[in-house]
Structure formats: structure tokens, C-alpha cells
Design a protein around this motif. Sequence first.
Motif, mmCIF file in Angstrom:
data_model
loop_
_atom_site.group_PDB
_atom_site.id
_atom_site.type_symbol
_atom_site.label_atom_id
_atom_site.label_comp_id
_atom_site.label_asym_id
_atom_site.label_seq_id
_atom_site.Cartn_x
_atom_site.Cartn_y
_atom_site.Cartn_z
ATOM 1 N N SER A 38 0.824 -1.211 0.000
ATOM 2 C CA SER A 38 0.000 0.000 0.000
ATOM 3 C C SER A 38 0.856 1.257 0.000
ATOM 4 N N SER A 39 2.069 1.136 0.533
ATOM 5 C CA SER A 39 3.009 2.251 0.577
ATOM 6 C C SER A 39 4.379 1.693 0.940
ATOM 7 N N VAL A 40 5.411 2.509 0.744
ATOM 8 C CA VAL A 40 6.762 2.129 1.142
ATOM 9 C C VAL A 40 7.311 3.203 2.067
ATOM 10 N N LEU A 41 7.763 2.768 3.247
ATOM 11 C CA LEU A 41 8.356 3.672 4.219
ATOM 12 C C LEU A 41 9.793 3.238 4.485
ATOM 13 N N SER A 42 10.647 4.197 4.774
ATOM 14 C CA SER A 42 12.035 3.862 5.096
ATOM 15 C C SER A 42 12.123 3.031 6.357
ATOM 16 N N ASN A 43 11.222 3.278 7.296
ATOM 17 C CA ASN A 43 11.157 2.592 8.590
ATOM 18 C C ASN A 43 9.780 2.853 9.168
ATOM 19 N N HIS A 44 9.407 2.114 10.212
ATOM 20 C CA HIS A 44 8.076 2.326 10.772
ATOM 21 C C HIS A 44 8.000 3.652 11.532
ATOM 22 N N THR A 74 -5.642 -15.395 -9.132
ATOM 23 C CA THR A 74 -6.679 -15.393 -8.098
ATOM 24 C C THR A 74 -6.089 -15.841 -6.759
ATOM 25 N N PHE A 75 -6.880 -15.655 -5.684
ATOM 26 C CA PHE A 75 -6.389 -15.889 -4.335
ATOM 27 C C PHE A 75 -7.421 -16.624 -3.479
ATOM 28 N N ASP A 76 -6.894 -17.405 -2.529
ATOM 29 C CA ASP A 76 -7.744 -18.127 -1.580
ATOM 30 C C ASP A 76 -8.029 -17.305 -0.330
ATOM 31 N N ALA A 77 -7.271 -16.242 -0.134
ATOM 32 C CA ALA A 77 -7.468 -15.415 1.059
ATOM 33 C C ALA A 77 -6.837 -14.054 0.846
ATOM 34 N N PHE A 78 -7.363 -13.092 1.586
ATOM 35 C CA PHE A 78 -6.838 -11.733 1.588
ATOM 36 C C PHE A 78 -6.603 -11.333 3.047
ATOM 37 N N TYR A 79 -5.464 -10.736 3.300
ATOM 38 C CA TYR A 79 -5.139 -10.278 4.657
ATOM 39 C C TYR A 79 -4.675 -8.832 4.556
ATOM 40 N N THR A 80 -5.464 -7.923 5.120
ATOM 41 C CA THR A 80 -5.144 -6.504 5.026
ATOM 42 C C THR A 80 -4.619 -5.981 6.356
ATOM 43 N N GLY A 81 -3.668 -5.049 6.264
ATOM 44 C CA GLY A 81 -3.099 -4.405 7.436
ATOM 45 C C GLY A 81 -3.130 -2.900 7.276
ATOM 46 N N TYR A 82 -1.977 -2.269 7.346
ATOM 47 C CA TYR A 82 -1.848 -0.815 7.294
ATOM 48 C C TYR A 82 -2.125 -0.317 5.874
ATOM 49 N N VAL A 83 -3.243 0.373 5.704
ATOM 50 C CA VAL A 83 -3.618 0.978 4.426
ATOM 51 C C VAL A 83 -4.152 2.374 4.701
ATOM 52 N N THR A 86 -8.079 6.146 1.065
ATOM 53 C CA THR A 86 -8.326 6.241 -0.377
ATOM 54 C C THR A 86 -8.143 4.895 -1.063
ATOM 55 N N GLN A 87 -7.457 3.969 -0.405
ATOM 56 C CA GLN A 87 -7.190 2.662 -1.006
ATOM 57 C C GLN A 87 -8.310 1.659 -0.776
ATOM 58 N N ILE A 88 -9.172 1.926 0.170
ATOM 59 C CA ILE A 88 -10.168 0.930 0.560
ATOM 60 C C ILE A 88 -11.100 0.541 -0.593
ATOM 61 N N PRO A 89 -11.615 1.483 -1.399
ATOM 62 C CA PRO A 89 -12.434 1.060 -2.547
ATOM 63 C C PRO A 89 -11.680 0.156 -3.517
ATOM 64 N N TYR A 90 -10.397 0.445 -3.752
ATOM 65 C CA TYR A 90 -9.590 -0.396 -4.628
ATOM 66 C C TYR A 90 -9.411 -1.789 -4.040
ATOM 67 N N ILE A 91 -9.172 -1.858 -2.728
ATOM 68 C CA ILE A 91 -8.965 -3.138 -2.060
ATOM 69 C C ILE A 91 -10.222 -3.998 -2.139
ATOM 70 N N LEU A 92 -11.353 -3.379 -1.898
ATOM 71 C CA LEU A 92 -12.616 -4.127 -1.986
ATOM 72 C C LEU A 92 -12.849 -4.641 -3.403
ATOM 73 N N GLU A 93 -12.490 -3.845 -4.398
ATOM 74 C CA GLU A 93 -12.635 -4.283 -5.794
ATOM 75 C C GLU A 93 -11.694 -5.451 -6.091
ATOM 76 N N ILE A 94 -10.465 -5.359 -5.601
ATOM 77 C CA ILE A 94 -9.502 -6.447 -5.804
ATOM 78 C C ILE A 94 -10.014 -7.738 -5.180
ATOM 79 N N MET A 95 -10.554 -7.636 -3.958
ATOM 80 C CA MET A 95 -11.106 -8.816 -3.297
ATOM 81 C C MET A 95 -12.248 -9.421 -4.111
ATOM 82 N N PRO A 109 -7.555 -4.350 11.368
ATOM 83 C CA PRO A 109 -7.961 -2.955 11.122
ATOM 84 C C PRO A 109 -7.002 -1.970 11.794
ATOM 85 N N VAL A 110 -5.847 -1.813 11.189
ATOM 86 C CA VAL A 110 -4.767 -1.022 11.793
ATOM 87 C C VAL A 110 -5.183 0.451 11.889
ATOM 88 N N LEU A 111 -5.311 0.912 13.116
ATOM 89 C CA LEU A 111 -5.712 2.296 13.384
ATOM 90 C C LEU A 111 -4.786 2.973 14.378
#
Length: 275
Positions: A38-44, A74-83, A86-95, A109-111
Motif C-alpha cells: 500500500s506504501s513504502v516507508l524507510s522505517n516504521h 486469483t487468491f484463496d485469502a486476503f489479509y489486510t493491514g496498514y492501508v 483512499t485505497q479501501i475502494p480499490y482493495i474491496l474491488e480487488i477482493m 484494522p490497523v488504526l
Amino acid sequence: MDKRLLSIQDISCVGQCSLTVALPVISACGIETAILPSSVLSNHTGAGFTGWTFRDLTDDMPKILEQWQKQNITFDAFYTGYVNKTQIPYILEIMDKTARAGALRIVDPVLGDNGKLYPGFDESFPKEIKKLCEGADVIMPNLTEVSYLLEKPYPGDNYTKDYIEEACRDLHKIGAKNVIITGVSFEKDKLGCAAFNGSTFDYYFTEKIPQSMHGTGDAFAAAAAGALLRGKSIIESAKIAADFVVESMKATLGDKDHWYGVKFEKALPFLIKSL
């Protein structure tokens, strides 16, 4: 056909969290692990680091989906973390468009943590990530995330078993088929989780390691996801994940130079054996 899981979350290049945990941990469980950063960070972004770089990869998501559809991936499972929201509609479409029959949707649900949202998230974000929880097969929030998802005050350490079970029921009502609340404790020397499948509650507790460490939530979620894909039940998966986190923390204790995460790599043999 071997099972294939898609993990959708960020890459923190240093810090032992997110995809740098999910990929090796779920792979160690014997599950083919594909990734969608979903993104690339140098570190957390946790305490200890003084700053970070951040590159948003939202615009790549529809292009990647287009290629996957062309190649019938295709996939047997989806596991979402830090997103981000704005990405959520895309993720739901991918699923929706890449799921094999009976595919699982596993949502961490990383908050935030300790009663606060993580840096970069605003007060509108919990309502958006709730959309990932609606219809999810399993969600794995901590107590901070529970409070934001349900729009209730953060309880800190002042909660009862009744509070936990009511929260589980409320999360089930928003559409999560199974709920695992992490970081639950009713005794000062015990820490664990509560699991709810819509009708019954299960609890599992381990010894409480007297030190807070970054990345334990990601290690738990990844191990639980891997166990679920191996056919373990909700509570069995939670037990395996909790024990794996404890072993990872024990491997890290005493190393003052390793303040940025847990040495989960040292505990992978334990995880494999537990499966």
C-alpha cells in the motif's frame, strides 16, 4: 492447488512490521504469499525513529488489478493491514474480482494503539476502515481499534469481561463473521485474546512479557492468518499466534540494540512446529 494468500499493507523497510513480517511468517506456515504494497516507508513510524520517508502506492493498485485479471491470477485469502482510506475502494474491488471460491477475508484494522491513532491517520479514517470489516471472515483489532471502530471511549485497563464480550457482539453486528480482540488481560501477569464466532466466546492467555515491543500485533495477525489457511479454527489460530508472539518477545528481551521490533525470525521454528 496450493493455497495462495494476498497480503495488502505497507512495506516498512526497517522495523520488522507489516509486509516484512507477513511475507516470511505466512510463507513459513506453508502458504504461498503474494503481496500488494500500500506504501513504502524507510522505517516504521513508532517511537524510537526520528522520522521516515513515505511513498504512497495507491495509483498502482488499479493497474496491478488490471494485469492480474488479464493473467487470471486469483487468491484463496486476503489479509489486510496498514492501508489508507483512499485505497479501501480499490482493495474491496480487488477482493471481489480476484477471489477464488470461498476465499477468506482477514482484516487487521490497523488504526492505532494505547488509545491514539497512528501518525498519518485522521478522525475520519475509522469509518472508512470499517468498510473492510463489513463482511470480513475474521477481524483482529486491539482495544484501541475496538474503541475507534465502535465509536466508544478507550477503556485503557479499566474493562471487564462483559465489556469485551459486548464489544465482540457489536463488531459482529457491523458484519465481521469472527472477531479476535487482542491485548486482553484480566490478571496483571497474563495477556491474551478473546475470540467470538457469532455465538460462543473463547479466551486464551499467555504469560505477560514485562516489556512493550513494536510489531507484536503484526506478528500475531500474520501467524493467525497462516494458521487459518492451514485449516485451524479461530481459537486454535489465536492460540498459535499468541504463543508465537511470546516466543518472539522472549528472543528479543535483553537486546538493547533491538528496540525497533521483535526477533520473530528466531521463533519461526516454534511456529512451524506448532502447526
